[in-house]
Design a protein around this motif. Structure first.
Motif, PDB file in Angstrom:
ATOM      1  N   LEU A 194    -168.146  87.398  -3.670  1.00 54.29           N
ATOM      2  CA  LEU A 194    -168.193  86.171  -4.263  1.00 54.29           C
ATOM      3  C   LEU A 194    -169.581  86.148  -5.245  1.00 54.29           C
ATOM      4  O   LEU A 194    -169.515  85.708  -6.383  1.00 54.29           O
ATOM      5  CB  LEU A 194    -168.333  84.857  -3.461  1.00 54.29           C
ATOM      6  CG  LEU A 194    -167.155  84.555  -2.740  1.00 54.29           C
ATOM      7  CD1 LEU A 194    -167.604  83.343  -1.518  1.00 54.29           C
ATOM      8  CD2 LEU A 194    -166.113  84.082  -3.471  1.00 54.29           C
ATOM      9  N   ILE A 213    -164.968  80.064  -7.303  1.00 50.82           N
ATOM     10  CA  ILE A 213    -166.330  79.513  -6.829  1.00 50.82           C
ATOM     11  C   ILE A 213    -166.233  78.165  -5.870  1.00 50.82           C
ATOM     12  O   ILE A 213    -166.759  77.960  -4.642  1.00 50.82           O
ATOM     13  CB  ILE A 213    -167.197  79.536  -7.881  1.00 50.82           C
ATOM     14  CG1 ILE A 213    -167.539  80.789  -8.367  1.00 50.82           C
ATOM     15  CG2 ILE A 213    -168.430  78.728  -7.442  1.00 50.82           C
ATOM     16  CD1 ILE A 213    -168.515  80.770  -9.585  1.00 50.82           C
ATOM     17  N   GLN A 216    -164.365  78.998  -2.701  1.00 49.40           N
ATOM     18  CA  GLN A 216    -164.971  79.992  -1.821  1.00 49.40           C
ATOM     19  C   GLN A 216    -164.069  81.261  -1.380  1.00 49.40           C
ATOM     20  O   GLN A 216    -164.186  81.349  -0.236  1.00 49.40           O
ATOM     21  CB  GLN A 216    -165.696  79.280  -0.831  1.00 49.40           C
ATOM     22  CG  GLN A 216    -167.087  78.557  -1.330  1.00 49.40           C
ATOM     23  CD  GLN A 216    -168.081  79.310  -1.806  1.00 49.40           C
ATOM     24  OE1 GLN A 216    -168.881  80.134  -1.171  1.00 49.40           O
ATOM     25  NE2 GLN A 216    -168.566  79.057  -3.090  1.00 49.40           N
TER      26      GLN A 216
END
Length: 240
Positions: A194, A213, A216
């Motif tokens: 990430l 994002i 997640q």
């Protein structure tokens, strides 16, 4: 606890020296701050990409969890403010998802049900109709009693729904691009971690990075055309 003005039927003080469980003030502030900004409830944009059923179910699970944890607290009723903050945040999140007003959300999803104690309560309820052979999925927010009962038995035996499929498998079976909603040539875009999604300072992130994002997740289900656009963006970023 200590209270000289609290007397029983014998006119004797009955509070002094007793042990009372209560909800700490800083816990209420911390929980409310998760759904507030500038002292006002706000919508949570990271949840708008989920379905209305999932949004309401998540809010209800979080609220019920904190109430169940402090079920034996004599000031349990003070969590009514947390309920108000979460309900306004929930309605604003649904309004942001459907591009409408909070008043219309109340009109569309507002309902009245009975809680476990037989009391009628107004809630935000979502109903998802399925095949005629299956019962509809129903979830709601609210209708959790805040009455103090120090002898209550806390129920942790919630109904678990076992699903053999993983989240990525469900997203693939949907056969829908998570960016443009196309259903042709569905592929999956992967990233190693990430942290790779974060760009340089003062640079606008592309939409596909924002989606990953927010969720997640290191995977994004996209169509072939969107996947090519993502690869072009990555090639340009690596060249610069």
């Amino acid at each position: 606890m200590h209270a000289d003005d609290k007397h029983d039927h014998r006119t004797q003080r009955c509070i002094n020296g007793s042990i009372g469980l209560r909800v700490p003030h800083h816990i209420k502030q911390k929980k409310c701050s998760e759904y507030m900004r500038c002292c006002k409830p706000i919508h949570l944009p990271q949840r708008t990409i989920d379905t209305a059923y999932s949004i309401v179910a998540q809010y209800q699970t979080e609220y019920r969890g904190i109430v169940q944890y402090y079920k034996m607290a004599y000031n349990l009723h003070t969590l009514s403010y947390l309920k108000y903050v979460m309900e306004v945040s929930l309605v604003k999140t649904l309004a942001s998802k459907y591009k409408t007003t909070c008043r219309k959300i109340y009109r569309k999803f507002g309902a009245t049900i009975e809680n476990d104690e037989g009391e009628k309560r107004k809630v935000i309820q979502i109903r998802v109709d399925r095949l005629p052979s299956k019962i509809p999925l129903i979830t709601h927010f609210g209708a959790v009693s805040l009455k103090w009962n120090k002898w209550v038995s806390i129920s942790d035996n919630l109904i678990l729904i076992w699903n053999k499929r993983s989240e990525i498998e469900q997203r693939l079976l949907a056969q829908t691009c998570e960016l443009c909603k196309s259903q042709e040539q569905i592929e999956v875009h992967h990233v190693r971690k990430l942290a790779d999604l974060l760009g340089k300072r003062n640079t606008e992130l592309p939409e596909w990075k924002k989606r990953m994002i927010e969720r997640q997740r290191k995977t994004l289900v996209v169509c072939h055309e969107c996947h090519k656009k993502i690869q072009k963006t990555l090639d340009y970023w690596r060249a610069t």
